[in-house]
Design a protein around this motif. Structure first.
Motif, PDB file in Angstrom:
ATOM      1  N   PHE A   1       0.837  -1.198   0.000  1.00 44.07           N
ATOM      2  CA  PHE A   1       0.000   0.000   0.000  1.00 44.07           C
ATOM      3  C   PHE A   1       0.873   1.248   0.000  1.00 44.07           C
ATOM      4  O   PHE A   1       2.001   1.230   0.482  1.00 44.07           O
TER       5      PHE A   1
ATOM      6  N   ALA B   1       0.572   5.769   0.283  1.00 45.26           N
ATOM      7  CA  ALA B   1      -0.226   6.975   0.502  1.00 45.26           C
ATOM      8  C   ALA B   1       0.169   8.005  -0.551  1.00 45.26           C
ATOM      9  O   ALA B   1       1.342   8.296  -0.738  1.00 45.26           O
TER      10      ALA B   1
ATOM     11  N   VAL C   1      -5.010   6.177   0.132  1.00 44.22           N
ATOM     12  CA  VAL C   1      -4.232   4.968   0.388  1.00 44.22           C
ATOM     13  C   VAL C   1      -4.555   4.012  -0.754  1.00 44.22           C
ATOM     14  O   VAL C   1      -5.695   3.596  -0.934  1.00 44.22           O
TER      15      VAL C   1
ATOM     16  N   THR D   1      -7.992   2.615  -4.843  1.00 41.04           N
ATOM     17  CA  THR D   1      -7.958   3.378  -3.602  1.00 41.04           C
ATOM     18  C   THR D   1      -8.691   2.585  -2.533  1.00 41.04           C
ATOM     19  O   THR D   1      -9.846   2.214  -2.706  1.00 41.04           O
TER      20      THR D   1
ATOM     21  N   ALA E   1      -2.790   9.057   7.280  1.00 43.70           N
ATOM     22  CA  ALA E   1      -2.642   8.197   6.110  1.00 43.70           C
ATOM     23  C   ALA E   1      -1.549   7.158   6.341  1.00 43.70           C
ATOM     24  O   ALA E   1      -1.713   5.986   5.979  1.00 43.70           O
TER      25      ALA E   1
ATOM     26  N   VAL F   1      -1.876   3.152   6.309  1.00 36.66           N
ATOM     27  CA  VAL F   1      -1.015   2.282   5.496  1.00 36.66           C
ATOM     28  C   VAL F   1      -0.377   1.216   6.380  1.00 36.66           C
ATOM     29  O   VAL F   1      -0.369   0.026   6.029  1.00 36.66           O
TER      30      VAL F   1
END
Length: 89
Positions: A41, A43, A52, A60, A70, A74
């Motif tokens: 993942f 950001a 994210v 997303t 964020a 993550v």
């Protein structure tokens, strides 16, 4: 979710697990450590929000309005993936 989609997702998850096991087995045979898996993942700043995004699909998975939030999101998503990977082994 439609039953055929669930079936397809289950098949793909099984294939992913087999791929992981085969890679691990290969590296054990040659006596080298397996390479670490990269982040799943990321950001990304988009306007006033941080999205994210799952790197492999580009989808997303959520958004936050501060960088710190964020990054916590993550980290939580990565921890969830790591716990699922541990369950597969």
């Amino acid at each position: 979710m439609h039953p055929r989609l669930q079936e397809r997702a289950a098949v793909l998850a099984d294939m992913r697990a087999r791929t992981f096991m085969a890679t691990t087995e290969f590296y054990e045979k040659i006596g080298r450590p397996a390479p670490p898996q990269g982040p799943r993942f990321q950001a990304v700043a988009k306007g006033k929000a941080w999205h994210v995004i799952e790197i492999s699909t580009g989808l997303t998975k959520g958004f936050c309005f501060s960088h710190r939030a964020a990054m916590r999101f993550v980290d939580a998503m990565e921890a969830g993936v790591a716990s699922k990977r541990g369950a597969l082994q």
